[in-house]
Design a protein around this motif. Structure first.
Motif, PDB file in Angstrom:
ATOM      1  N   ASP A  40       0.795  -1.240   0.000  1.00 42.82           N
ATOM      2  CA  ASP A  40       0.000   0.000   0.000  1.00 42.82           C
ATOM      3  C   ASP A  40       0.824   1.285   0.000  1.00 42.82           C
ATOM      4  N   HIS A  76      -0.030  -8.516   8.428  1.00 41.78           N
ATOM      5  CA  HIS A  76       1.151  -8.349   9.270  1.00 41.78           C
ATOM      6  C   HIS A  76       0.728  -8.075  10.698  1.00 41.78           C
ATOM      7  N   THR A  82      -1.326  -1.168   5.957  1.00 49.81           N
ATOM      8  CA  THR A  82      -1.815  -0.722   7.262  1.00 49.81           C
ATOM      9  C   THR A  82      -3.342  -0.891   7.266  1.00 49.81           C
ATOM     10  N   ASN A  83      -3.931  -0.924   8.420  1.00 51.87           N
ATOM     11  CA  ASN A  83      -5.386  -1.096   8.574  1.00 51.87           C
ATOM     12  C   ASN A  83      -5.960  -2.279   7.794  1.00 51.87           C
ATOM     13  N   HIS A 137       2.385   2.410   2.414  1.00 48.77           N
ATOM     14  CA  HIS A 137       2.429   2.926   3.789  1.00 48.77           C
ATOM     15  C   HIS A 137       3.197   1.967   4.697  1.00 48.77           C
ATOM     16  N   TYR A 138       2.700   0.732   4.783  1.00 47.55           N
ATOM     17  CA  TYR A 138       3.425  -0.246   5.610  1.00 47.55           C
ATOM     18  C   TYR A 138       4.768  -0.581   4.968  1.00 47.55           C
ATOM     19  N   GLU A 179       2.272  -6.574  12.813  1.00 48.65           N
ATOM     20  CA  GLU A 179       2.661  -5.202  13.184  1.00 48.65           C
ATOM     21  C   GLU A 179       1.581  -4.187  12.814  1.00 48.65           C
ATOM     22  N   CYS A 180       0.591  -4.611  12.021  1.00 52.61           N
ATOM     23  CA  CYS A 180      -0.378  -3.657  11.446  1.00 52.61           C
ATOM     24  C   CYS A 180      -1.741  -3.657  12.127  1.00 52.61           C
ATOM     25  N   THR A 181      -1.884  -4.452  13.181  1.00 55.36           N
ATOM     26  CA  THR A 181      -3.195  -4.460  13.838  1.00 55.36           C
ATOM     27  C   THR A 181      -3.043  -4.509  15.352  1.00 55.36           C
TER      28      THR A 181
END
Ligand code: DX5
Ligand code: ZN
Length: 222
Positions: free
Chosen positions: A41, A93, A73-74, A43-44, A95-97
């Motif tokens: 995306d 991931h 992300t999200n 972003h991540y 790390e993303c939630t």
């Protein structure tokens, strides 16, 4: 020679030629059950790949298992959409939630396999509380975001630690590994306990994609 260990290759279309994506997929279809689909995306990870419309278009043309790797992300905002266009497994991931357990059950309630991916900087123990509920654990053996990187030196030890915990818990979670898998590294990864081997450049940078998958399988002599 085939190995005594059961493992699968998941060709990653990130390295495919997008001018003829379906043709690229057709070349590996007879050799691999899984197709690894990297969604980025910007972003991540500092890169943007492709997303829902592409998966939607290729879905009717193959029965391969769509192993969707969300580097976004999200992820909770998007899992329904990926389920709807035909993802079979959705891996997000950790790390993303904030609430991995809730996202796992959401993915499963959509009738899909649920996976957690682990960044090289994240301690593997973070995934241990979720093992029993997970279908897939995807250990990143490169920094996520780009194909063609080198398999990290600490990846085998990290795989072995997760393998040991899966076995200790008596779980059937598939241990997958992503990044830098080619003929010289695949055996090490399988030996360390990986059973779903993602391979992008090793398959699609080779002119004969089907043979590249076969060569990877033959490189495991366990
Ligand atoms: C990287 C992606 C991988 C990538 C692997 O962030 O998640 O799936 O396609 O590429 P190779 O096999 O070339 O390392
Ligand atoms: Zn991936």
């Amino acid at each position: 020679m085939s190995s005594n260990v059961n493992f699968e290759i998941a060709p990653s279309i990130l390295s495919a030629d997008f001018c003829c994506l379906l043709d690229e997929i057709k070349q590996v279809e007879g050799k691999a059950k899984y197709l690894h689909i990297d969604v980025m995306d910007g972003h991540y990870v500092p890169n943007i790949s492709f997303g829902i419309p592409v998966i939607n278009k290729i879905r009717p043309h193959t029965d391969m298992i769509f192993d969707v790797h969300l580097m976004i992300t999200n992820p909770e905002e998007f899992v329904e959409k990926f389920a709807k266009v035909g993802a079979d497994a959705i891996t997000f991931h950790i790390e993303c939630t904030k609430d991995p357990a809730a996202l796992i059950s959401r993915i499963k309630s959509l009738g899909k396999k649920a996976g957690i991916a682990i960044h090289p900087d994240t301690p593997v123990e973070k995934v241990f509380p979720y093992i029993k509920d997970l279908d897939i654990i995807l250990l990143m053996s490169v920094i996520p975001g780009l194909g063609g990187q080198k398999f990290m030196d600490d990846a085998p030890a990290r795989l072995s630690a997760i393998r040991a915990e899966i076995d200790r818990q008596g779980a059937s979670t598939i241990l997958s590994v992503d990044g830098g898998i080619h003929e010289a590294t695949i055996e090490t990864a399988v030996k360390a306990g990986a059973r779903l081997l993602v391979a992008g450049s090793a398959v699609f940078d080779n002119d004969d994609h089907a043979k590249a998958v076969e060569d990877l399988i033959c490189a495991v002599r366990l």
